[in-house]
Scaffold this motif. Structure first.
Motif, PDB file in Angstrom:
ATOM      1  N   VAL A  94      -4.111  -5.272   5.671  1.00  0.00           N
ATOM      2  CA  VAL A  94      -4.158  -4.889   4.260  1.00  0.00           C
ATOM      3  C   VAL A  94      -5.584  -5.152   3.802  1.00  0.00           C
ATOM      4  O   VAL A  94      -6.034  -6.301   3.751  1.00  0.00           O
ATOM      5  CB  VAL A  94      -3.145  -5.675   3.408  1.00  0.00           C
ATOM      6  N   ALA A  96       1.980  -2.423   6.438  1.00  0.00           N
ATOM      7  CA  ALA A  96       0.707  -2.643   5.748  1.00  0.00           C
ATOM      8  C   ALA A  96       0.486  -1.603   4.655  1.00  0.00           C
ATOM      9  O   ALA A  96       0.006  -1.931   3.554  1.00  0.00           O
ATOM     10  CB  ALA A  96      -0.443  -2.602   6.751  1.00  0.00           C
ATOM     11  N   ALA A 142       0.238  -2.538   0.723  1.00  0.00           N
ATOM     12  CA  ALA A 142      -0.967  -2.139  -0.008  1.00  0.00           C
ATOM     13  C   ALA A 142      -0.608  -1.336  -1.254  1.00  0.00           C
ATOM     14  O   ALA A 142      -1.211  -1.522  -2.323  1.00  0.00           O
ATOM     15  CB  ALA A 142      -1.883  -1.331   0.903  1.00  0.00           C
ATOM     16  N   GLY A 156      -3.592   0.183   3.554  1.00  0.00           N
ATOM     17  CA  GLY A 156      -3.000  -0.310   4.791  1.00  0.00           C
ATOM     18  C   GLY A 156      -3.641   0.403   5.961  1.00  0.00           C
ATOM     19  O   GLY A 156      -3.654   1.639   6.010  1.00  0.00           O
TER      20      GLY A 156
END
Length: 329
Positions: free
Chosen positions: A227, A195, A199, A216
């Protein structure tokens, strides 16, 4: 009547405290509470309200008073960045309301926060006192814990006030455009670092999409990575464009998105764009899309964004219902 939207963000996910805050916007002349969400993992409450500038000014100060009394940031834990109990207070001019009217409200509320509650203020976005203070992420960098050190530097002294409130920190206040807050949950078992990496690639500061901020995060209660994204200008980068890029960036990690989440309200235009994209990918024409019912638009956009959309989540409709006339964003 001039009309402004305000979206104050408070550093609590406690539903009892969130209700006390939201109640400050209820039963007031020329003020409407449009939405209130609270999340325990983010430990954050987001209120959406609209109304006449001076009437909503009083509601904002009352809600800030509740936040300052109920929230002690020394004991606060949550995945979302924050500098204050009332963390950020954006003001958005609606319809024909001049930006100058919204900015005047920002200055008045900023002074009220300090004079009545002892809360120091940074002005950000279009109200910023210097270009380097426009970006909320820069204003908030270091968090509540780093405020004392940050404000000892001449470049980062408060616009109003001299030192942080000992338990409630500080408030960022400013005029901005309508923002769409959209999150995507990743499937269970996806590591946080995925994540975070996605991001980084999606947000503008990492070389991604213009007008997109992204983090994230891992939400313990959901047991999922997320996210978390803010689209600061949905006409510059569309919501579905962000969703599609997240899906693409997840593929090299062998990961997938499970569902989307809309925080607060979104303009109908942003939702319509997502629906149109979904349907045109399936072979529909632009003219056919323009004849869709609201229900069909919400359904198609929901399928594109991995979420269920209801009429009450659309800013235009919430405003129109609250003020008894058609209001388009």
């Amino acid at each position: 009547m001039y009309l402004v939207e305000v979206v104050p963000n408070f550093s609590t996910g406690d539903p009892v405290k969130a209700k006390l805050i939201a109640d400050c916007f209820r039963n007031r002349k020329n003020v409407a509470l449009l939405n209130c969400t609270a999340d325990a993992d983010h430990n954050r409450c987001v209120v959406t309200a609209a109304g006449a500038p001076q009437e909503i000014r009083s509601a904002l100060i009352d809600s800030a008073r509740v936040a300052a009394e109920e929230i002690d940031l020394n004991a606060h834990r949550g995945v979302h960045p924050r500098i204050g109990a009332l963390d950020v207070l954006p003001v958005v001019p609606l319809e024909e309301t001049p930006e100058s009217v919204a900015d005047e409200l920002v200055r008045q509320v900023g002074q009220d926060l300090f004079d009545k509650l002892g809360l120091p203020v940074y002005f950000y976005e279009k109200s910023a006192s210097a270009p380097f203070r426009r970006n909320l992420a820069d204003v908030r960098r270091g968090g509540f814990e780093g405020l004392a050190k940050k404000t000892s530097e001449p470049l980062w002294r408060f616009d109003i006030g001299e030192k942080p409130h000992p338990t409630a920190g500080a408030v960022a206040v400013g005029v901005r455009k309508i923002l769409v807050a959209f999150n995507m949950f990743l499937k269970e078992g996806t590591p946080l670092n995925v994540a975070v990496r996605v991001a980084e690639r999606v947000r503008f500061s990492g070389g991604g999409l213009k007008c997109v901020k992204a983090l994230g995060l891992f939400l313990e209660r959901e047991n999922r990575a997320q996210v978390s994204m803010n689209l600061t200008d949905f006409t510059c980068t569309r919501v579905h464009t962000v969703a599609e890029l997240v899906k693409v960036e997840l593929k090299p990690f062998g990961a997938e998105a499970e569902r989307g989440e809309l925080i607060g309200l979104a303009p109908y235009a942003a939702i319509y764009d997502a629906a149109e994209y979904m349907l045109m990918c399936q072979g529909a024409g632009a003219e056919q899309c323009r004849t869709l019912s609201v229900e069909d638009v919400l359904d198609a956009a929901g399928r594109e964004l991995f979420l269920e959309l209801e009429r009450g989540q659309i800013l235009d409709f919430a405003l129109s219902d609250a003020f008894g006339r058609e209001i388009k964003i």
